[in-house]
Design a protein around this motif. Structure first.
Motif, PDB file in Angstrom:
ATOM      1  N   VAL A  12     162.481  57.637  10.098  1.00 52.65           N
ATOM      2  CA  VAL A  12     163.417  58.755   9.913  1.00 52.65           C
ATOM      3  C   VAL A  12     163.358  59.700  11.107  1.00 52.65           C
ATOM      4  O   VAL A  12     164.400  60.130  11.637  1.00 52.65           O
ATOM      5  CB  VAL A  12     163.109  59.506   8.600  1.00 52.65           C
ATOM      6  N   ALA A  13     162.139  60.023  11.551  1.00 53.50           N
ATOM      7  CA  ALA A  13     161.978  60.897  12.724  1.00 53.50           C
ATOM      8  C   ALA A  13     162.594  60.245  13.961  1.00 53.50           C
ATOM      9  O   ALA A  13     163.228  60.925  14.784  1.00 53.50           O
ATOM     10  CB  ALA A  13     160.500  61.195  12.954  1.00 53.50           C
ATOM     11  N   TYR A  22     155.083  53.923   3.782  1.00 54.24           N
ATOM     12  CA  TYR A  22     155.758  55.215   3.722  1.00 54.24           C
ATOM     13  C   TYR A  22     155.557  56.015   5.016  1.00 54.24           C
ATOM     14  O   TYR A  22     156.426  56.803   5.408  1.00 54.24           O
ATOM     15  CB  TYR A  22     155.286  56.005   2.506  1.00 54.24           C
ATOM     16  N   THR A  23     154.420  55.796   5.659  1.00 52.83           N
ATOM     17  CA  THR A  23     154.216  56.426   6.969  1.00 52.83           C
ATOM     18  C   THR A  23     155.229  55.899   7.972  1.00 52.83           C
ATOM     19  O   THR A  23     155.831  56.663   8.734  1.00 52.83           O
ATOM     20  CB  THR A  23     152.791  56.158   7.480  1.00 52.83           C
ATOM     21  N   ILE A  81     159.103  49.523  14.742  1.00 50.68           N
ATOM     22  CA  ILE A  81     159.109  50.225  13.451  1.00 50.68           C
ATOM     23  C   ILE A  81     159.587  49.296  12.346  1.00 50.68           C
ATOM     24  O   ILE A  81     158.972  49.193  11.274  1.00 50.68           O
ATOM     25  CB  ILE A  81     160.002  51.479  13.528  1.00 50.68           C
ATOM     26  N   TYR A  82     160.682  48.581  12.603  1.00 46.29           N
ATOM     27  CA  TYR A  82     161.215  47.644  11.610  1.00 46.29           C
ATOM     28  C   TYR A  82     160.221  46.521  11.320  1.00 46.29           C
ATOM     29  O   TYR A  82     160.005  46.139  10.154  1.00 46.29           O
ATOM     30  CB  TYR A  82     162.533  47.053  12.109  1.00 46.29           C
ATOM     31  N   TRP A  83     159.583  45.991  12.358  1.00 45.66           N
ATOM     32  CA  TRP A  83     158.627  44.898  12.203  1.00 45.66           C
ATOM     33  C   TRP A  83     157.444  45.330  11.344  1.00 45.66           C
ATOM     34  O   TRP A  83     156.987  44.598  10.472  1.00 45.66           O
ATOM     35  CB  TRP A  83     158.162  44.437  13.579  1.00 45.66           C
ATOM     36  N   ASN A  84     156.954  46.544  11.585  1.00 45.90           N
ATOM     37  CA  ASN A  84     155.841  47.055  10.777  1.00 45.90           C
ATOM     38  C   ASN A  84     156.242  47.250   9.322  1.00 45.90           C
ATOM     39  O   ASN A  84     155.426  47.050   8.417  1.00 45.90           O
ATOM     40  CB  ASN A  84     155.322  48.364  11.370  1.00 45.90           C
ATOM     41  N   LEU A  85     157.480  47.651   9.098  1.00 45.69           N
ATOM     42  CA  LEU A  85     157.957  47.801   7.717  1.00 45.69           C
ATOM     43  C   LEU A  85     157.990  46.462   6.983  1.00 45.69           C
ATOM     44  O   LEU A  85     157.719  46.397   5.778  1.00 45.69           O
ATOM     45  CB  LEU A  85     159.353  48.433   7.715  1.00 45.69           C
ATOM     46  N   THR A  86     158.335  45.405   7.697  1.00 46.87           N
ATOM     47  CA  THR A  86     158.382  44.089   7.064  1.00 46.87           C
ATOM     48  C   THR A  86     156.991  43.500   6.854  1.00 46.87           C
ATOM     49  O   THR A  86     156.807  42.642   5.976  1.00 46.87           O
ATOM     50  CB  THR A  86     159.215  43.104   7.914  1.00 46.87           C
TER      51      THR A  86
END
Length: 212
Positions: free
Chosen positions: A118-119, A111-112, A92-97
């Protein structure tokens, strides 16, 4: 024999504070025993197992024996779950970066992933009470934690507000973290889970009455 009156109340409060500090110390000690990385998950599961006994009214249950039994029993299984959680959290963190541009596709994906993150965080909060409260394994633990969190929004709000209040308390009095930083939130979460259990039982009884 319980002492009556104000001295009885003082004794019960003192005992509760002592037991909270004791299980918190066990949690810290057994995390170190597992070299931190391999000690965190089984120690946390063991702590929640003790808190579950308290919420069931078993205040006289031997704390160390309960903690140690669950630590040994869940050492391998809980560490497997912990590795899976670390991998998912990292993804999740990697995709955000990765998706940091301002193109609309990047914004939607970002944002997805924030919503997924968050979930995921909420699921982790509910996971440990689920772990010690329900006889489910593997992905069913995650499904159950998500169902309980988002299927009971009132209790989810109660959990988030309560944890925020505890965070503010610990930030105001940092010295409390060492003695109660894990045990108090765990006890609070198991108390909320007790309320969820009662809610589920009432719904089941209502459905039985309606079917008869």
């Amino acid at each position: 024999m319980e002492m009556p009156g104000i001295w009885g109340s003082f004794y019960r409060i003192s005992t509760a504070i002592y037991k909270l500090a004791y299980v918190n110390a066990l949690w810290l000690g057994f995390i170190l025993l597992g070299l931190v990385l391999f000690g965190f998950m089984p120690a946390t599961v063991a702590m929640f197992a003790v808190c579950k006994k308290w919420m069931q009214g078993d205040w006289d249950e031997p704390v160390f024996a309960t903690f140690w039994a669950n630590y040994k029993k869940e050492f391998i299984r809980s560490n497997g779950l912990g590795i899976a959680l670390i991998l998912v959290g990292f993804l999740i963190y990697w995709n955000l970066t990765l998706f940091t541009g301002m193109e609309w596709t990047y914004v939607v994906i970002r944002y997805t992933m924030i919503a997924v993150g968050v979930a995921f965080a909420i699921m982790v909060i509910f996971l440990f009470p689920t772990y010690v409260s329900f006889d489910v394994v593997g992905l069913d633990r995650i499904k159950t934690a998500l169902a309980l969190a988002f299927g009971h929004p009132t209790y989810l709000i109660l959990v988030l507000v309560g944890l925020y209040a505890l965070q503010m308390l610990f930030m105001t009095v940092p010295g409390l973290i060492l003695f109660f930083g894990a045990a108090v939130p765990a006890t609070f979460l198991m108390w909320v889970f007790k309320l969820v259990h009662h809610s589920l039982e009432r719904k089941a009884q209502t459905q039985e009455v309606q079917q008869t």
